[in-house]
Each structure stands twice: as C-alpha cells, then as structure tokens.
Design a protein around this motif. Structure first.
Motif, PDB file in Angstrom:
ATOM      1  N   VAL A 127      -8.701   2.100  -2.995  1.00  0.00           N
ATOM      2  CA  VAL A 127      -8.985   0.966  -2.121  1.00  0.00           C
ATOM      3  C   VAL A 127      -8.457   1.275  -0.727  1.00  0.00           C
ATOM      4  CG1 VAL A 127      -8.420  -1.465  -1.657  1.00  0.00           C
ATOM      5  CG2 VAL A 127      -8.963  -0.738  -3.987  1.00  0.00           C
ATOM      6  N   ALA A 128      -9.272   1.001   0.277  1.00  0.00           N
ATOM      7  CA  ALA A 128      -8.846   1.075   1.674  1.00  0.00           C
ATOM      8  C   ALA A 128      -9.283  -0.221   2.356  1.00  0.00           C
ATOM      9  CB  ALA A 128      -9.449   2.286   2.371  1.00  0.00           C
ATOM     10  N   LEU A 129      -8.334  -0.893   2.970  1.00  0.00           N
ATOM     11  CA  LEU A 129      -8.598  -2.147   3.672  1.00  0.00           C
ATOM     12  C   LEU A 129      -8.282  -1.948   5.148  1.00  0.00           C
ATOM     13  CD1 LEU A 129      -6.753  -4.547   1.185  1.00  0.00           C
ATOM     14  CD2 LEU A 129      -9.189  -3.987   1.221  1.00  0.00           C
ATOM     15  N   LEU A 130      -9.175  -2.407   6.014  1.00  0.00           N
ATOM     16  CA  LEU A 130      -8.975  -2.247   7.454  1.00  0.00           C
ATOM     17  C   LEU A 130      -8.820  -3.618   8.110  1.00  0.00           C
ATOM     18  CD1 LEU A 130      -8.889  -0.172   9.799  1.00  0.00           C
ATOM     19  CD2 LEU A 130     -11.341  -0.616  10.104  1.00  0.00           C
ATOM     20  N   PHE A 131      -7.699  -3.786   8.808  1.00  0.00           N
ATOM     21  CA  PHE A 131      -7.399  -5.022   9.524  1.00  0.00           C
ATOM     22  C   PHE A 131      -7.387  -4.719  11.020  1.00  0.00           C
ATOM     23  CE2 PHE A 131      -5.233  -5.051   5.459  1.00  0.00           C
ATOM     24  CZ  PHE A 131      -5.575  -6.287   4.936  1.00  0.00           C
ATOM     25  N   GLU A 132      -7.863  -5.659  11.824  1.00  0.00           N
ATOM     26  CA  GLU A 132      -7.723  -5.527  13.270  1.00  0.00           C
ATOM     27  C   GLU A 132      -6.531  -6.360  13.699  1.00  0.00           C
ATOM     28  OE1 GLU A 132      -9.981  -6.005  17.559  1.00  0.00           O
ATOM     29  OE2 GLU A 132     -11.043  -6.615  15.737  1.00  0.00           O
ATOM     30  N   ASP A 133      -5.581  -5.742  14.364  1.00  0.00           N
ATOM     31  CA  ASP A 133      -4.382  -6.432  14.827  1.00  0.00           C
ATOM     32  C   ASP A 133      -4.697  -7.114  16.154  1.00  0.00           C
ATOM     33  OD1 ASP A 133      -1.923  -7.338  15.588  1.00  0.00           O
ATOM     34  OD2 ASP A 133      -0.905  -5.414  15.395  1.00  0.00           O
TER      35      ASP A 133
ATOM     36  N   PRO B  27       0.835  -1.211   0.000  1.00  0.00           N
ATOM     37  CA  PRO B  27       0.000   0.000   0.000  1.00  0.00           C
ATOM     38  C   PRO B  27       0.867   1.257   0.000  1.00  0.00           C
ATOM     39  CG  PRO B  27       0.023  -0.990   2.176  1.00  0.00           C
ATOM     40  CD  PRO B  27       0.790  -1.912   1.275  1.00  0.00           C
ATOM     41  N   SER B  28       0.326   2.321  -0.580  1.00  0.00           N
ATOM     42  CA  SER B  28       1.078   3.583  -0.601  1.00  0.00           C
ATOM     43  C   SER B  28       1.030   4.269   0.750  1.00  0.00           C
ATOM     44  CB  SER B  28       0.521   4.517  -1.671  1.00  0.00           C
ATOM     45  OG  SER B  28      -0.831   4.823  -1.397  1.00  0.00           O
ATOM     46  N   ALA B  29       0.018   3.958   1.542  1.00  0.00           N
ATOM     47  CA  ALA B  29      -0.100   4.574   2.867  1.00  0.00           C
ATOM     48  C   ALA B  29      -0.621   3.542   3.858  1.00  0.00           C
ATOM     49  CB  ALA B  29      -1.047   5.772   2.812  1.00  0.00           C
ATOM     50  N   LEU B  30      -0.082   3.610   5.065  1.00  0.00           N
ATOM     51  CA  LEU B  30      -0.548   2.783   6.173  1.00  0.00           C
ATOM     52  C   LEU B  30      -0.969   3.711   7.298  1.00  0.00           C
ATOM     53  CD1 LEU B  30       2.240   0.060   6.396  1.00  0.00           C
ATOM     54  CD2 LEU B  30      -0.132  -0.332   5.779  1.00  0.00           C
ATOM     55  N   ARG B  31      -2.095   3.409   7.904  1.00  0.00           N
ATOM     56  CA  ARG B  31      -2.539   4.166   9.074  1.00  0.00           C
ATOM     57  C   ARG B  31      -2.765   3.189  10.213  1.00  0.00           C
ATOM     58  NH1 ARG B  31      -7.062   7.552   6.039  1.00  0.00           N
ATOM     59  NH2 ARG B  31      -5.713   9.018   4.984  1.00  0.00           N
TER      60      ARG B  31
ATOM     61  N   GLU C  26      -4.773   0.192   8.629  1.00  0.00           N
ATOM     62  CA  GLU C  26      -5.492   0.481   7.386  1.00  0.00           C
ATOM     63  C   GLU C  26      -4.497   0.594   6.243  1.00  0.00           C
ATOM     64  OE1 GLU C  26      -9.014   3.424   5.778  1.00  0.00           O
ATOM     65  OE2 GLU C  26      -7.660   4.195   7.312  1.00  0.00           O
ATOM     66  N   TRP C  27      -4.763  -0.148   5.176  1.00  0.00           N
ATOM     67  CA  TRP C  27      -3.941  -0.112   3.970  1.00  0.00           C
ATOM     68  C   TRP C  27      -4.685   0.708   2.938  1.00  0.00           C
ATOM     69  CZ3 TRP C  27      -1.394  -5.402   2.532  1.00  0.00           C
ATOM     70  CH2 TRP C  27      -0.736  -5.928   3.650  1.00  0.00           C
ATOM     71  N   ILE C  28      -4.001   1.708   2.368  1.00  0.00           N
ATOM     72  CA  ILE C  28      -4.644   2.624   1.429  1.00  0.00           C
ATOM     73  C   ILE C  28      -3.905   2.601   0.090  1.00  0.00           C
ATOM     74  CG2 ILE C  28      -5.288   5.031   1.015  1.00  0.00           C
ATOM     75  CD1 ILE C  28      -5.158   5.230   4.204  1.00  0.00           C
ATOM     76  N   TYR C  29      -4.694   2.471  -0.980  1.00  0.00           N
ATOM     77  CA  TYR C  29      -4.174   2.463  -2.354  1.00  0.00           C
ATOM     78  C   TYR C  29      -4.898   3.541  -3.139  1.00  0.00           C
ATOM     79  CZ  TYR C  29      -2.673  -2.277  -1.084  1.00  0.00           C
ATOM     80  OH  TYR C  29      -2.103  -3.356  -0.476  1.00  0.00           O
ATOM     81  N   GLY C  30      -4.140   4.466  -3.732  1.00  0.00           N
ATOM     82  CA  GLY C  30      -4.728   5.493  -4.574  1.00  0.00           C
ATOM     83  C   GLY C  30      -4.943   4.987  -5.988  1.00  0.00           C
TER      84      GLY C  30
END
Length: 160
Positions: free
Chosen positions: A124-130, A66-70, A99-103
């Motif tokens: 695309v934004a994908l949200l994972f619970e750690d 992903p281009s960005a991680l939150r 959260e993985w974010i793809y522009g």
C-alpha cells in the motif's frame, strides 16, 4: 429499530470475533485499535476535527504506522480566480507531499488477500498533500484505504 443495548452487543461481538485468544484476558486487537485512535487524535487533529477522522488519522487507525515515509515537493500550476484580458491567470506554487508506504509484511492477511483478489500488489502507498495548518488530504490511495477498512471487517479468529 436498534436500541443502545443491541448496538453495544454488536460492538462487543465485533471485538470478540477479532480476539486472537479469548482464553487470555484482554483483547490485543481492540487494544491496538484504541492505541491507534489515541495516537491519530494526538498527531493529526485538524481544528475541532478529531485526528482519527482526518485522512492521515484514518490511515493510521486502519494500517498502523507506515514502514517508510517519503517527502517531496514539486511545482504545481494553479488557476487564479481572476482573469486578465479574458484569459485565466495561472500561478506556480510549490506543493508538498507525504507518501506513506506499507510493504506486504506490514499488512494483515485479510488485506493482502483483498489486494491480491483485486489484482493488485500486496503493498500500500498513500499520497497526502501537505497544505499546512494540519491539513493533508489524501491525493492517491483512497481505494486502498477502502480495502483496508473492508479487511478490518473480514478479520476474524481462525475458529470463527
């Protein structure tokens, strides 16, 4: 019934159709896929489960890095299995999310087209619970990951 030879031939055809330039040795699409699988297996293994078979691993294989991680945390109320005076007992825990974010520029044309056709933004934004212990289920974005898998099947050379 398919035999091993016909399955292998189908796999070969799959990758041949995704080779951007069959006149040049090697197939960058197949090489990229294999590199992503190796990275996912290395980064996201969960016990005996290969990393590429976990939610984050599948995401890495299908979409790349992903281009960005939150990263975030928030309190979440959970019900406990016991009861006190007939009432369910709840507990507050701090949940961690990734959260993985793809522009749009990081998505393949096939995936952008599928997103647009579905009336969605081409991102695309994908949200994972750690959950710790290398476990991180996909909480939001399963439908987007499904479209990413579908787009892989639609990616073919222009001349096909």
């Amino acid at each position: 019934m398919r035999d091993d030879r016909s399955v292998l031939a189908a796999i070969d055809r799959f990758w041949q159709r995704r080779d951007p330039d069959p006149t040049v040795p090697g197939n960058p699409a197949h090489k990229s896929f294999e590199e992503r699988v190796a990275a996912a297996d290395s980064l996201y293994a969960d016990g005996e489960k290969r990393g590429s078979m976990t939610p984050r691993g599948r995401s890495l294989v299908l979409l790349g890095s992903p281009s960005a991680l939150r990263y975030s945390q928030k309190p979440v109320r959970t019900l406990q299995p016991r009861r006190v005076a007939g009432e369910a007992v709840s507990k507050i825990r701090i949940a961690s999310f990734e959260e993985w974010i793809y522009g749009p520029d990081e998505l393949t044309p096939a995936l952008r087209n599928l997103l647009t056709a579905a009336g969605r933004e081409p991102s695309v934004a994908l949200l994972f619970e750690d959950l710790g212990n290398d476990q991180a289920p996909l909480i939001e974005g399963q439908d987007l990951l499904g479209l990413a898998a579908k787009s892989w099947l639609r990616q073919v050379r222009e001349d096909d």
